[in-house]
Motif scaffolding. Structure first.
Motif, PDB file in Angstrom:
ATOM      1  N   VAL A  53      34.398  -4.263  10.398  1.00  0.00           N
ATOM      2  CA  VAL A  53      35.416  -3.250   9.852  1.00  0.00           C
ATOM      3  C   VAL A  53      35.729  -2.111  10.786  1.00  0.00           C
ATOM      4  N   PRO A  73      36.848 -14.721   9.080  1.00  0.00           N
ATOM      5  CA  PRO A  73      36.384 -14.830   7.844  1.00  0.00           C
ATOM      6  C   PRO A  73      35.179 -15.869   7.556  1.00  0.00           C
TER       7      PRO A  73
ATOM      8  N   LEU B 112      37.237  -6.425   2.991  1.00  0.00           N
ATOM      9  CA  LEU B 112      37.508  -6.958   4.392  1.00  0.00           C
ATOM     10  C   LEU B 112      35.966  -7.574   4.893  1.00  0.00           C
ATOM     11  N   VAL B 116      37.944 -12.814   4.104  1.00  0.00           N
ATOM     12  CA  VAL B 116      39.370 -12.688   4.160  1.00  0.00           C
ATOM     13  C   VAL B 116      39.782 -12.086   5.337  1.00  0.00           C
ATOM     14  N   SER B 117      40.764 -12.397   6.019  1.00  0.00           N
ATOM     15  CA  SER B 117      41.379 -12.002   7.213  1.00  0.00           C
ATOM     16  C   SER B 117      42.319 -10.826   6.718  1.00  0.00           C
ATOM     17  N   ARG B 118      42.581  -9.796   7.901  1.00  0.00           N
ATOM     18  CA  ARG B 118      43.342  -8.531   7.468  1.00  0.00           C
ATOM     19  C   ARG B 118      44.908  -9.239   7.405  1.00  0.00           C
ATOM     20  N   ASN B 261      45.292  -5.216  11.917  1.00  0.00           N
ATOM     21  CA  ASN B 261      44.677  -6.117  12.541  1.00  0.00           C
ATOM     22  C   ASN B 261      43.877  -5.123  13.895  1.00  0.00           C
ATOM     23  N   ARG B 262      44.612  -4.259  14.377  1.00  0.00           N
ATOM     24  CA  ARG B 262      44.314  -3.545  15.417  1.00  0.00           C
ATOM     25  C   ARG B 262      43.374  -2.288  15.239  1.00  0.00           C
ATOM     26  N   ARG B 263      43.184  -1.994  14.192  1.00  0.00           N
ATOM     27  CA  ARG B 263      42.604  -0.622  13.951  1.00  0.00           C
ATOM     28  C   ARG B 263      41.167  -0.524  13.265  1.00  0.00           C
ATOM     29  N   ASP B 264      40.422   0.317  13.324  1.00  0.00           N
ATOM     30  CA  ASP B 264      39.134   0.409  12.286  1.00  0.00           C
ATOM     31  C   ASP B 264      39.689   0.766  10.998  1.00  0.00           C
ATOM     32  N   VAL B 265      39.017   0.157  10.283  1.00  0.00           N
ATOM     33  CA  VAL B 265      39.018   0.610   8.653  1.00  0.00           C
ATOM     34  C   VAL B 265      37.910   1.470   8.359  1.00  0.00           C
TER      35      VAL B 265
END
Lengths: 312, 267
Positions: A53, A73, B112, B116-118, B261-265
């Motif tokens: 995350v 995944p 996430l 599942v992928s982003r 895809n490149r950043r923090d969630v």
């Protein structure tokens, strides 16, 4: 022993704030590994890094043999995750929400969801947004456990749960271990970690203070005790107890004879409690209270130089 | 390994069926309110007299210069105004909710953390927005055609679908702008402001460009003009305009995939 989680100098900074200083940690397969520390210690950041995350600023992590990012995944299907700030919303029922989570995680054996909900005393027919915090937490636990993942990552799992359910949860964690699953859980409630964990890591301000096995912590545990003694004098009690090593903050008083207990004793005991019990057994004990050992205090005494160690 | 295909798409659709009923009723109500009035308003001498008395700048700005025909009337009242407004609001709010809204409520983290992928998340959730907007567009065309005879609109059936495709493309642009800003920033406010901003700006540019020959080049910068400049309801489908609208939306979705895809969630 193989490890399920391995971090090498894993570091996370948010702007100028370092949430996690270079961390080296190894969690053995099939164990229950607890992380304790106050809020803001970096526990949640660490777990989010393990689940991709968050992305590390530097260093690396290996989870079940893969890096969280590359594992993607397929890796996360083998992990059951309970976030620390669980927020579940929506007009759907708990059952529908769990069915959705089952769709996006590993396969869930038939009947598992109902069995888990029964154990936690959770009503799955209710709409998610009408559930109390405790019941949402139960939903979170069910979604983490239901696909019997190889690794459970649980951030403050017992928050909001009543004591009976907490005990049931601890049983579930032990069952997971005997099932071969690995459990990585965090808490700021030390007693629950102590009850189940094999090893404990202590995080403070984003640094690993120590990793110990729980037994050695228990040996060095610090406990507060209070005793009421009848048929003796404060002087005699004080003389008897003062011979004990590891006894501090001794306070003997007799100024409250109205309750029929002439001598009140309060003290702090470090380590083994047995010699103390043997000593006071020669008196007539009216009441005895032993507080749960404070693991954090114990550990901080063991490693009395705070803010230094990068690991063990 | 996943048990059923498109889990996030299905969830997004399932979670929104209640609001879809509301939006569908809104679209139908707007059409049922305006279109039956065409015989008494659009073609009536009184109305033409009224329009003549208004400043031409105003008439040009709101696009009422073609109001005397059924197609022009339907375009001015619904596709160019109320329908545009409704679908812009719907698309922007769905586009915002897809990433930024979910992230701010803290639900995105848990989703996430599953299998599942982003990339999959952005694509499936955007697809759910496309399907919902497309349904509202299709519904509008069907209602227009249902009222075509009774309201004496005289609209070619194929042209109704061309106009609906333009409306969907135009509002999808706002939606995908909200998606990409959500993917870049994770902030609901920014996503909504960007999505709505594109719609307002496009409308305003078009209205200004309508004013004179000198300002006409401004049309080239208005998504609103890309959608409606070739009068699809009167003259049929404008593939160039649709290509621009849908093409840019597709590019924005790809950008959203890369950004998320490149950043923090967080949160």
């Amino acid at each position: 022993m193989t490890s399920v989680i391995d971090t090498t100098a894993l570091t996370k900074r948010f702007g100028s704030v370092t949430a996690l200083h270079p961390l080296d940690l190894s969690v053995p397969a099939g164990s229950i590994f607890g992380v304790i520390g106050p809020n803001g210690a970096g526990k949640t950041t660490l777990m989010r890094l393990l689940l991709d995350v968050l992305r590390p600023t530097s260093g690396s992590a290996t989870v079940l043999g893969a890096s969280p990012r590359a594992g993607g995944p397929a890796l996360r299907r083998q992990i059951g995750f309970l976030p620390g700030e669980l927020r579940l919303e929506g007009r759907v029922t708990g059952r529908a929400l769990l069915r959705h989570f089952a769709d996006i995680s590993g396969p869930v054996a038939p009947g598992t969801i109902d069995a888990l909900a029964d154990r936690l005393n959770l009503d799955l027919s209710r709409t998610v947004r009408t559930l109390s915090k405790g019941n949402k937490q139960k939903l979170g636990l069910v979604q983490a456990f239901m696909h019997e993942p190889r690794l459970l990552v649980l951030d403050e799992p017992t928050s909001g749960l009543d004591p009976l359910v907490q005990q049931e949860f601890l049983t579930m964690v032990r069952e997971a271990r005997s099932n071969g699953q690995t459990v990585f859980l965090s808490s700021h409630v030390l007693s629950e970690i102590q009850q189940v964990a094999d090893s404990v890591a202590i995080l403070r301000s984003g640094r690993l203070v120590s990793v110990s096995d729980v037994e050695s912590l228990r040996v060095s545990a610090v406990r507060r005790v209070r005793v009421g003694i009848t048929g003796s004098t404060p002087t005699l009690v004080r003389d008897t107890l003062s011979s004990l090593p590891h006894l501090t903050d001794l306070d003997v008083s007799d100024d409250a004879p109205s309750d029929g207990v002439p001598v009140r004793v309060a003290a702090t005991i470090e380590g083994d409690i047995d010699p103390f019990i043997k000593l006071i057994a020669r008196f007539s004990v009216a009441d005895l209270a032993v507080e749960e050992p404070d693991l954090e205090e114990s550990v901080l005494r063991l490693y009395s130089t705070p803010e230094v160690s990068d690991g063990v | 390994m996943a048990s059923k295909p498109l889990p996030l798409f299905r969830r997004a659709i399932a979670d929104s069926w209640r609001s879809m009923i509301g939006w569908s009723l809104g679209v139908m109500a707007a059409l049922l309110l305006y279109l039956p009035l065409f015989p008494s308003i659009g073609g009536s001498p009184d109305m033409l007299e009224l329009l003549d008395s208004l400043p031409p700048e105003l008439v040009n700005a709101i696009g009422y210069d073609q109001i005397a025909t059924g197609a022009g009337y339907t375009q001015s009242t619904f596709y160019g105004l109320i329908g545009f407004l409704l679908l812009t609001i719907a698309g922007t709010s769905w586009g915002t909710a897809a990433i930024a809204g979910d992230e701010e409520t803290g639900s995105l983290e848990l989703t996430l953390a599953h299998g599942v992928s982003r990339t999959q998340l952005v694509l499936e959730r955007t697809a759910a927005v496309v399907v919902r907007l497309a349904w509202l567009g299709l519904l509008s065309a069907l209602v227009v055609l249902a009222l075509n005879d009774s309201a004496e609109l005289g609209i070619e059936p194929a042209h109704a679908f061309a106009a609906a495709a333009a409306l969907v493309g135009l509002t999808l642009l706002s939606a995908t702008v909200a998606v990409v800003v959500g993917a870049l920033t994770g902030r609901r406010l920014f996503a909504t402001a960007a999505g709505a901003g594109v719609a307002v700006l496009g409308y305003a540019l078009n209205a200004i460009a309508n004013q004179s020959e000198d300002l006409d080049p401004l049309h080239a910068w208005s998504p609103y003009h890309w959608a409606y400049g070739a009068r699809p309801l009167a003259d049929g489908v404008d593939w160039g305009g649709l290509g621009l609208l849908y093409g840019i939306s597709a590019a924005l979705v790809l950008l959203a995939v890369v950004a998320l895809n490149r950043r923090d969630v967080t949160g």
